[in-house]
Design an enzyme around this catalytic site. Structure first.
Site, PDB file in Angstrom:
ATOM      1  N   GLU A 189       1.163   2.213  -8.489  1.00 35.86           N
ATOM      2  CA  GLU A 189      -0.058   1.968  -8.866  1.00 35.86           C
ATOM      3  C   GLU A 189       0.392   1.677 -10.141  1.00 35.86           C
ATOM      4  OE1 GLU A 189      -3.356   4.173 -10.531  1.00 35.86           O
ATOM      5  OE2 GLU A 189      -4.017   2.769 -11.945  1.00 35.86           O
ATOM      6  N   GLY A 239       7.164   9.876  -1.369  1.00 29.42           N
ATOM      7  CA  GLY A 239       6.955  10.409  -3.203  1.00 29.42           C
ATOM      8  C   GLY A 239       7.632  11.540  -3.207  1.00 29.42           C
ATOM      9  N   GLY A 244       3.123  14.968  -0.204  1.00 30.85           N
ATOM     10  CA  GLY A 244       2.856  14.810   1.323  1.00 30.85           C
ATOM     11  C   GLY A 244       2.679  15.625   1.959  1.00 30.85           C
ATOM     12  N   GLU A 261       8.944  11.083   3.571  1.00 31.83           N
ATOM     13  CA  GLU A 261      10.255  11.415   2.835  1.00 31.83           C
ATOM     14  C   GLU A 261       9.854  11.665   1.208  1.00 31.83           C
ATOM     15  OE1 GLU A 261      13.123   8.950   0.737  1.00 31.83           O
ATOM     16  OE2 GLU A 261      13.168  10.858   0.109  1.00 31.83           O
ATOM     17  N   CYS A 295      15.667  10.126  -5.302  1.00 31.98           N
ATOM     18  CA  CYS A 295      14.951  11.872  -4.332  1.00 31.98           C
ATOM     19  C   CYS A 295      15.998  12.398  -4.409  1.00 31.98           C
ATOM     20  CB  CYS A 295      14.210  10.982  -3.213  1.00 31.98           C
ATOM     21  SG  CYS A 295      15.223   9.782  -2.367  1.00 31.98           S
TER      22      CYS A 295
END
Ligand code: TAP
Length: 504
Positions: A189, A239, A244, A261, A295
């Site tokens: 967003e 994310g 997830g 992921e 990540c």
């Protein structure tokens, strides 16, 4: 350097729309989300919040387009042609996309330019993969020829995070389109800008209407509806591990394929026989690139006991020189944190670290210099004297914060490296090649490095073990995520089987 797109000259209304069935449309929901430049808190656009009904309608359109065959039945060569058109469009708008990414995400120009270049290379890679892909065929039995073919899955829901807005979008869009699916992209967003520009580029290509849709809105409405919908055949998400898990539960309704992921808490092991200058250089890059909002960040540094003092001295000396500042300043080496909410979450973790008894030896605060205090900047932060049970050692902070532990022997390093619920990435630094390879093979993670950090290519599978996810992006593995595999058995000399003879 100044942006070309400074406030006032910016056509904000252009960015208030959704892209559905080849048209830019306003959402029926009057509520909008301010899109903020995290380097100075200026509002750069207002983004719509698509509704559940709009999301369902969009899924329906994507499904009809898929079933019509306008894209799903194109030959691989024809699909490759369109992917190359998108790549060329990105190349033609490289500067604009770079500036938008800097302005919206807060990263530096150097980082954003690398992302946009990687994005166009990803489209080129999948175009070439399509042109080189051949089906498998073999004679299974005498006169029985078997073909193994790959087919598109249907509608692909692509949900991306804010840390690499264009790159994560493209890592999903390029293989999903290459495979012949219809797609729905939902950017985070707070970082929709480069996705909007990318869809303007896609609009100019020969991709048929209704194949690629863009929905701007919240994860709880748009993302959740995509994950739950029976009209969606595959959902690809990048994310947090928590979201997830929610997506996997939501996907259970129609057993849609999920590709996840997720987060990491990746170990970076420095042995006493490492080239120390090299290890320091990559250890800093490993955690402070992208202000640690990556990540695969090397957020746990494991240093062999006997070189700890000399390593730390060089590490701190260099860490102190990192130039933190607005991404649009060419001298900035580390940019802003993406949002106030996320900055506060990182600062909370730093506070937790202090309360847990860890020793803060660098940074630890929001930056209050005149040119930085309007933005969300945090100092490069280093903790030592940590123990494996501390939250700052176990949980993903996703910011410029590293924890340093020491180890005695090779087995201790492996034990510490794997003492985590995550399994995304890891690295080893040693000049003993055999040892380095032996150790990295024992690190339970999907993306690993020896004597470097963060170096990778579009051909290589990207994804994690354990709670870091399921499935792989990029390479031929990335294409597999969006394809069904079918066997076709062909009789070359058909004869009756006479299985049922009707004997009494
Ligand atoms: P998430 O909440 O995981 O958001 C990632 C994407 O999922 C966004 O597009 C988000 O939409 C969407 N989403 C949120 N809730 C959803 C739901 N119920 N169903 C479907 N989609 C949903 O990440 P975040 O809030 O941005 O960051 C939180 C933490 O996640 C970070 O601190 C970091 O640890 C981790 N993170 C990891 C990565 C990677 S690459 N592993 C990337 C970003 C964040 P909206 O944001 O638009 O609501």
């Amino acid at each position: 350097m100044k942006f070309r797109f400074i406030k006032g000259e910016w056509d904000m209304t252009k960015y208030l729309k959704l892209f559905i069935n080849g048209e830019w449309i306003h959402s029926a929901n009057p509520e909008t989300q301010d899109v903020i430049n995290p380097a100075n808190q200026e509002v750069i656009a207002k983004a719509p919040k698509a509704t559940k009904e709009e999301t369902e309608k969009t899924i329906h359109i994507a499904k009809s387009t898929f079933e019509s065959g306008v894209w799903s039945e194109r030959t691989p060569g024809e699909r490759a042609e369109v992917l190359l058109q998108i790549a060329n469009g990105i190349e033609a708008h490289l500067n604009e996309l770079t500036e938008l990414e800097v302005m919206n995400n807060g990263k530096t120009i150097r980082e954003a330019e690398a992302d946009v270049t990687d994005a166009l290379n990803t489209f080129r890679y999948y175009a070439s993969l399509l042109q080189n892909q051949t089906d498998e065929t073999f004679e299974a039995e005498k006169d029985l020829q078997t073909m193994i073919v790959k087919e598109p899955m249907g509608v692909a829901g692509l949900i991306v995070p804010w840390n690499f807005p264009i790159l994560m979008s493209v890592w999903k869009i390029a293989p999903a389109l290459a495979a012949g699916n219809s797609i729905i992209l939902k950017p985070a967003e707070i970082t929709p800008m480069t996705a909007v520009k990318l869809y303007e580029i896609i609009e100019q290509t020969d991709l048929p209407k209704g194949v690629a849709q863009l929905l701007l809105g919240t994860g709880s409405v748009v993302g959740q509806t995509i994950a739950e919908s029976e009209g969606v055949d595959v959902v690809s998400f990048t994310g947090s591990t928590q979201v997830g898990q929610r997506i996997m539960q939501a996907a259970a309704g129609n057993l849609k394929k999920v590709s996840l992921e997720l987060g990491g808490k990746s170990p970076n092991i420095i042995f006493n026989d490492a080239d120390i200058d090299l290890a320091v250089d990559y250890a800093l890059f490993g955690i402070f690139m992208g202000a640690g909002q990556v990540c695969t960040s090397g957020s746990r540094l494991l240093v062999q006991e006997d070189i700890y003092a000399s390593f730390i001295e060089k590490y701190l000396e260099k860490a102190k020189t990192i130039q933190v500042g607005p991404g649009n300043n060419v001298n900035s080496e580390m940019g802003a944190i993406v949002s106030e909410k996320h900055m506060n979450s990182i600062l909370d973790y730093i506070q937790v670290g202090k309360e847990e008894g860890a020793r803060l030896i660098l940074g630890g605060s929001r930056m209050e210099e005149v040119d930085l205090k309007k933005g969300f900047f945090i100092e490069p932060t280093v903790f030592t004297d940590v123990t494996s049970d501390m939250r700052i050692v176990r949980e993903e902070i996703f910011g410029p914060v590293v924890v340093i532990q020491t180890f005695k022997e090779e087995e201790d390093a492996i034990h510490l490296a794997n003492d985590t619920d995550y399994g995304l990435a890891g690295a080893v630094f040693s000049q003993d090649q055999a040892k380095a390879i032996r150790v990295i093979k024992k690190v339970r993670a999907g993306i690993t490095w020896v004597n470097n950090y963060h170096l990778s290519s579009v051909q290589s599978p990207w994804g994690g073990y354990k709670t870091s996810g399921i499935g792989r992006s990029l390479g031929k593995y990335g294409l597999d995520e969006y394809q069904e595999t079918k066997q076709i058995n062909i009789s070359m000399n058909a004869e009756q089987l006479d299985w049922f003879e009707g004997k009494k």
